[in-house]
Design a protein around this motif. Structure first.
Motif, PDB file in Angstrom:
ATOM      1  N   LEU A 176      36.991  29.456  56.000  1.00 15.99           N
ATOM      2  CA  LEU A 176      35.809  28.845  55.377  1.00 15.99           C
ATOM      3  C   LEU A 176      34.808  28.398  56.435  1.00 15.99           C
ATOM      4  O   LEU A 176      33.587  28.508  56.241  1.00 15.99           O
ATOM      5  CB  LEU A 176      36.249  27.675  54.499  1.00 15.99           C
ATOM      6  N   THR A 180      26.674  22.213  54.130  1.00 16.97           N
ATOM      7  CA  THR A 180      27.448  23.282  53.494  1.00 16.97           C
ATOM      8  C   THR A 180      28.913  22.867  53.467  1.00 16.97           C
ATOM      9  O   THR A 180      29.562  22.756  54.513  1.00 16.97           O
ATOM     10  CB  THR A 180      27.298  24.601  54.266  1.00 16.97           C
ATOM     11  N   ALA A 216      32.817  23.381  52.281  1.00 21.52           N
ATOM     12  CA  ALA A 216      33.928  24.138  51.727  1.00 21.52           C
ATOM     13  C   ALA A 216      34.680  23.217  50.780  1.00 21.52           C
ATOM     14  O   ALA A 216      34.845  22.033  51.066  1.00 21.52           O
ATOM     15  CB  ALA A 216      34.851  24.618  52.830  1.00 21.52           C
ATOM     16  N   THR A 234      31.930  22.171  41.945  1.00 23.02           N
ATOM     17  CA  THR A 234      30.965  22.701  42.911  1.00 23.02           C
ATOM     18  C   THR A 234      29.533  22.568  42.404  1.00 23.02           C
ATOM     19  O   THR A 234      28.615  22.308  43.186  1.00 23.02           O
ATOM     20  CB  THR A 234      31.272  24.170  43.244  1.00 23.02           C
ATOM     21  N   ARG A 239      32.774  31.289  57.536  1.00 24.53           N
ATOM     22  CA  ARG A 239      31.765  31.675  56.547  1.00 24.53           C
ATOM     23  C   ARG A 239      30.552  30.756  56.553  1.00 24.53           C
ATOM     24  O   ARG A 239      29.603  30.974  55.808  1.00 24.53           O
ATOM     25  CB  ARG A 239      32.385  31.695  55.151  1.00 24.53           C
ATOM     26  N   ALA A 262      30.742  27.041  56.564  1.00 23.31           N
ATOM     27  CA  ALA A 262      30.933  25.655  56.138  1.00 23.31           C
ATOM     28  C   ALA A 262      30.889  24.739  57.357  1.00 23.31           C
ATOM     29  O   ALA A 262      31.531  25.017  58.374  1.00 23.31           O
ATOM     30  CB  ALA A 262      32.258  25.499  55.412  1.00 23.31           C
ATOM     31  N   GLU A 300      26.342  20.989  44.261  1.00 24.10           N
ATOM     32  CA  GLU A 300      25.121  21.768  44.454  1.00 24.10           C
ATOM     33  C   GLU A 300      23.915  21.073  43.847  1.00 24.10           C
ATOM     34  O   GLU A 300      22.808  21.137  44.396  1.00 24.10           O
ATOM     35  CB  GLU A 300      25.316  23.161  43.877  1.00 24.10           C
ATOM     36  N   ASP A 331      38.432  33.174  48.314  1.00 27.50           N
ATOM     37  CA  ASP A 331      38.483  34.230  47.308  1.00 27.50           C
ATOM     38  C   ASP A 331      39.509  33.856  46.246  1.00 27.50           C
ATOM     39  O   ASP A 331      40.344  32.966  46.434  1.00 27.50           O
ATOM     40  CB  ASP A 331      38.845  35.564  47.961  1.00 27.50           C
ATOM     41  N   ARG A 386      25.187  23.249  49.701  1.00 21.47           N
ATOM     42  CA  ARG A 386      25.755  24.571  49.485  1.00 21.47           C
ATOM     43  C   ARG A 386      27.273  24.438  49.491  1.00 21.47           C
ATOM     44  O   ARG A 386      27.816  23.571  50.182  1.00 21.47           O
ATOM     45  CB  ARG A 386      25.296  25.541  50.573  1.00 21.47           C
ATOM     46  N   THR A 387      27.939  25.294  48.734  1.00 21.37           N
ATOM     47  CA  THR A 387      29.394  25.215  48.679  1.00 21.37           C
ATOM     48  C   THR A 387      30.022  26.580  48.934  1.00 21.37           C
ATOM     49  O   THR A 387      29.445  27.610  48.609  1.00 21.37           O
ATOM     50  CB  THR A 387      29.885  24.688  47.311  1.00 21.37           C
ATOM     51  N   HIS A 388      31.196  26.554  49.544  1.00 17.48           N
ATOM     52  CA  HIS A 388      32.014  27.750  49.730  1.00 17.48           C
ATOM     53  C   HIS A 388      33.413  27.464  49.191  1.00 17.48           C
ATOM     54  O   HIS A 388      33.938  26.357  49.375  1.00 17.48           O
ATOM     55  CB  HIS A 388      32.133  28.131  51.202  1.00 17.48           C
ATOM     56  N   VAL A 389      34.000  28.450  48.546  1.00 15.93           N
ATOM     57  CA  VAL A 389      35.401  28.366  48.138  1.00 15.93           C
ATOM     58  C   VAL A 389      36.090  29.651  48.581  1.00 15.93           C
ATOM     59  O   VAL A 389      35.435  30.663  48.832  1.00 15.93           O
ATOM     60  CB  VAL A 389      35.545  28.180  46.609  1.00 15.93           C
TER      61      VAL A 389
END
Length: 231
Positions: free
Chosen positions: A184, A119, A121, A135, A187, A189, A139, A149, A144-147
């Motif tokens: 991140l 995962t 970020a 992203t 969450r 990452a 993927e 807000d 998996r990716t997080h950015v």
């Protein structure tokens, strides 16, 4: 040794890192007086930035395509865009040249896979984080990716273009990036991709609050492996 063509100047601060790190890696591998065979076409970043602000991605793609063609005509056997955001225009470059384009996202994915991350970020310009070209490529390779807000993405984007790409690195911006990385990490990452070529100059990977992949280091590693494949 194969000859690489670099599309540079976006910004020149990170282009210096590419040039230095590629040459250092080649010298370490081969010893003696060896250095890398590099063609560097360094643009006036103001022209590219105007196209970005105008959202003229066709024009930006045409500019990269012309640069790639000059590099190929000069003897480059592969080309690499020495920046993250302009990989949005990588398809235009790929269509314009008959040599491989070494893609920065694939380089990050290779490092993440080797280190066992799942995962990531992604921290970079607003479009790098939110547009999807970046992203989605990660993927598609199983990550998996997080950015952040959208408001935070805008804040990071402003720091990049108002400060980092102009060679300005402040303690306040460094602390803010670390704070964002902490969020991140919370969450889920397990690593952060420093997906702006100047962020690693602001927050070196060893100082990040979670494992960090510097996009310059990852890209350089792939470039050098390609160059050395013919040795």
């Amino acid at each position: 040794m194969r000859r690489i063509g670099l599309l540079g100047g976006m910004s020149w601060h990170s282009s210096i890192e590419y040039y230095t790190k590629i040459n250092t890696a080649v010298a370490q591998r081969l010893g003696g007086h060896h250095s890398a065979q590099i063609l560097l076409d360094s643009t006036d970043f103001a022209d590219i930035r105007d196209l970005q602000v105008a959202e003229d991605w066709a024009g930006a793609g045409a500019s990269l395509a012309a640069t790639g063609q000059r590099l190929q005509a000069g003897g480059a056997e592969a080309v690499a865009i020495a920046t993250n955001l302009m990989h949005k225009c990588a398809p235009a470059l790929e269509a314009a040249v008959d040599v491989p384009v070494i893609h920065i996202v694939d380089s990050i994915a290779a490092v993440a896979r080797e280190r066992g991350y799942s995962t990531l970020a992604v921290l970079g310009t607003r479009l790098t984080m939110l547009d999807g070209f970046y992203t989605e490529r990660l993927e598609a390779q199983g990550f998996r990716t997080h950015v952040p807000d959208e408001q935070t993405c805008n804040e990071v984007d402003q720091i990049i273009f108002d400060e980092l790409t102009q060679g300005i690195f402040t303690d306040a911006s460094r602390a803010r990036h670390v704070e964002i990385m902490d969020g991140l990490k919370a969450r889920g990452a397990d690593a952060v991709a420093l997906s702006c070529t100047e962020i690693g100059l602001l927050v070196p990977p060893e100082t990040a609050p979670l494992p960090a992949i510097d996009s310059v280091d990852a890209h350089v590693a792939t470039i050098v492996e390609w160059m050395m494949a013919a040795v």
